[in-house]
Scaffold this motif. Structure first.
Motif, PDB file in Angstrom:
ATOM      1  N   TRP A  48       4.803   3.331   1.817  1.00 16.01           N
ATOM      2  CA  TRP A  48       3.462   3.658   2.275  1.00 16.01           C
ATOM      3  C   TRP A  48       2.434   3.126   1.279  1.00 16.01           C
ATOM      4  O   TRP A  48       2.773   2.630   0.206  1.00 16.01           O
ATOM      5  N   ARG A  90      -8.689   3.340   8.988  1.00 13.84           N
ATOM      6  CA  ARG A  90      -8.209   2.818  10.270  1.00 13.84           C
ATOM      7  C   ARG A  90      -9.129   1.745  10.830  1.00 13.84           C
ATOM      8  O   ARG A  90      -8.696   0.861  11.565  1.00 13.84           O
ATOM      9  N   PRO A  94      -4.796  -1.861  10.198  1.00 13.04           N
ATOM     10  CA  PRO A  94      -3.885  -1.275  11.192  1.00 13.04           C
ATOM     11  C   PRO A  94      -2.982  -0.240  10.526  1.00 13.04           C
ATOM     12  O   PRO A  94      -2.269  -0.552   9.573  1.00 13.04           O
ATOM     13  N   VAL A  95      -3.045   0.978  11.014  1.00 18.96           N
ATOM     14  CA  VAL A  95      -2.312   2.086  10.396  1.00 18.96           C
ATOM     15  C   VAL A  95      -1.408   2.739  11.434  1.00 18.96           C
ATOM     16  O   VAL A  95      -1.845   3.059  12.539  1.00 18.96           O
ATOM     17  N   ALA A  96      -0.134   2.965  11.062  1.00 17.86           N
ATOM     18  CA  ALA A  96       0.825   3.598  11.969  1.00 17.86           C
ATOM     19  C   ALA A  96       0.861   5.105  11.806  1.00 17.86           C
ATOM     20  O   ALA A  96       1.115   5.833  12.767  1.00 17.86           O
ATOM     21  N   GLU A  97       0.605   5.594  10.588  1.00 14.27           N
ATOM     22  CA  GLU A  97       0.721   7.025  10.320  1.00 14.27           C
ATOM     23  C   GLU A  97      -0.110   7.387   9.099  1.00 14.27           C
ATOM     24  O   GLU A  97      -0.298   6.561   8.204  1.00 14.27           O
ATOM     25  N   ARG A 242       0.727   4.796   6.302  1.00 13.90           N
ATOM     26  CA  ARG A 242       1.805   3.849   6.551  1.00 13.90           C
ATOM     27  C   ARG A 242       1.223   2.693   7.339  1.00 13.90           C
ATOM     28  O   ARG A 242       0.862   2.856   8.504  1.00 13.90           O
ATOM     29  N   PRO A 243       1.096   1.513   6.712  1.00 14.86           N
ATOM     30  CA  PRO A 243       0.462   0.390   7.405  1.00 14.86           C
ATOM     31  C   PRO A 243       1.328  -0.129   8.539  1.00 14.86           C
ATOM     32  O   PRO A 243       2.551  -0.052   8.493  1.00 14.86           O
ATOM     33  N   GLU A 244       0.672  -0.632   9.571  1.00 14.89           N
ATOM     34  CA  GLU A 244       1.370  -1.244  10.697  1.00 14.89           C
ATOM     35  C   GLU A 244       1.671  -2.685  10.316  1.00 14.89           C
ATOM     36  O   GLU A 244       0.855  -3.592  10.499  1.00 14.89           O
ATOM     37  N   ALA A 246       3.484  -4.960  11.426  1.00 19.22           N
ATOM     38  CA  ALA A 246       3.549  -5.994  12.455  1.00 19.22           C
ATOM     39  C   ALA A 246       2.213  -6.670  12.666  1.00 19.22           C
ATOM     40  O   ALA A 246       2.124  -7.766  13.221  1.00 19.22           O
ATOM     41  N   HIS A 247       1.130  -6.059  12.173  1.00 16.76           N
ATOM     42  CA  HIS A 247      -0.203  -6.617  12.348  1.00 16.76           C
ATOM     43  C   HIS A 247      -0.719  -7.289  11.086  1.00 16.76           C
ATOM     44  O   HIS A 247      -1.926  -7.451  10.919  1.00 16.76           O
ATOM     45  N   ARG A 248       0.180  -7.683  10.162  1.00 14.68           N
ATOM     46  CA  ARG A 248      -0.308  -8.368   8.982  1.00 14.68           C
ATOM     47  C   ARG A 248      -1.031  -9.654   9.353  1.00 14.68           C
ATOM     48  O   ARG A 248      -0.655 -10.330  10.298  1.00 14.68           O
TER      49      ARG A 248
END
Length: 256
Positions: A48, A90, A94-97, A242-244, A246-248
Motif C-alpha cells: 500500500w 482519489r 486511481p485508488v482501489a481501497e 491501495r493504488p489501482e 492497473a491504471h499506472r
C-alpha cells in the motif's frame, strides 16, 4: 507554536521517520511531501501507500519505485494538509481501497488529565481468559480495530459488579522511539458511559511512568473525544491507500 509543541512535534516526526523503514526526514513545513520507496513501511499495510501529515509537512511511502514516481506526479499539486483526505487523493490517483484517515494525538506528563482512581480498574495479562472472551464477544471487526490483542503492557479493565464479563479494557503496544500506542475497547452496549476514559487513563499513566510517549490513533469522533478529555493533542493525521496498479501511467515500469 510554543517551544514545548515544537519539541513534541520533533519527537513525533522522528517516530514516523523511523516507522517508515528507510532513511528519510520530513521536509520543511510548506514544502512538497517527501515521497520514498519503502517496501517494508510501517505507515501502511504491505504493497500500500502510506501518508502521514504532521505540522504542514508530509511523508509518503510507496511499495516500489514505479509507484513512487507515479505519486510524485499525481501528488505534486496537492497541498500537504490535504494529502490525508481520501477524496482529494482519489481525485488525482486511481485508488482501489482506503484505510483512514486517522488522527494522530499525543499526551505528555504536563498535559495529561487523568481520571481519578476509584480502585476498580484491574490489571490483567493480555492472554487472560477474560480478555480473550471480551475480544471474542466484541466481534472480529471491533477487536481488530482496537488492536487490544497485540498490547505489550498489562491490560487495564473494568468488570461488571455481579460477574466476570469485562466492560472496557485498554493497554498499549510499545512502538519505536519509546512510544506507547494506545489500544482501547468498550463493550458495544456500554459505550458512551465514560468507561473508555477510565481504562485508558490507567494505561496512559502506566506508559508515562515508564517514560513512554502515549500515542492515540483514532478515526471515530467518539474515540477522539476520549483522547481530548485525557489531554491528548492532535498533531497530524494518517492515511493508507491501495493504488489501482492497473491504471499506472503509460511508460511507468518497475525498477529503482
Amino acid at each position: 507554536m510554543s517551544a514545548l509543541d515544537g519539541l513534541l512535534l520533533e519527537r513525533v516526526r522522528g517516530l514516523w521517520e523511523t516507522v517508515s523503514g528507510v532513511p528519510v526526514t520530513f521536509p520543511p513545513p510548506g514544502s512538497p511531501a517527501a515521497i520514498v520507496t519503502a517496501p517494508g513501511s510501517g505507515l501502511c499495510p504491505p504493497a500500500w501507500v502510506g501518508i502521514v501529515s504532521l505540522g504542514r509537512s508530509a511523508l509518503v511511502t510507496a511499495p516500489d519505485a514505479a509507484v513512487a514516481r507515479t505519486l510524485r506526479q499525481a501528488l505534486s499539486s496537492v497541498p500537504d494538509d490535504a494529502l490525508t483526505c481520501p477524496d482529494t487523493v482519489r481525485s488525482v490517483l486511481p485508488v482501489a481501497e482506503v484505510l483512514g484517515p486517522a488522527t494522530l494525538a499525543y499526551v505528555t506528563e504536563g498535559t495529561f488529565r487523568p481520571v481519578p482512581d476509584e480502585g476498580d480498574v484491574e490489571h490483567l495479562s493480555v492472554d487472560d481468559p477474560a480478555v480473550s472472551a471480551f475480544l471474542e464477544a466484541a466481534g472480529p471487526t471491533d477487536a481488530e480495530e482496537s488492536g487490544l490483542a497485540e498490547v505489550t503492557s498489562p491490560v487495564f479493565v473494568l468488570r461488571t459488579r455481579s460477574g466476570p464479563p469485562l466492560l472496557a479494557a485498554a493497554g498499549y503496544r510499545r512502538w519505536p522511539c519509546r512510544t506507547a500506542h494506545l489500544c482501547v475497547l468498550t463493550a458495544p452496549e456500554r459505550r458512551g458511559q465514560g468507561l473508555a476514559r477510565r481504562v485508558a487513563s490507567a494505561a496512559v499513566a502506566h506508559a508515562l511512568t515508564a517514560g513512554l510517549l502515549p500515542q492515540w490513533r483514532a478515526r471515530p469522533a467518539a474515540s477522539r473525544r476520549v483522547a481530548r478529555a485525557l489531554g491528548f493533542r492532535e498533531v497530524g493525521s494518517q492515511l493508507s491507500v491501495r493504488p489501482e496498479l492497473a491504471h499506472r501511467p503509460t511508460g511507468v515500469t518497475e525498477g529503482t
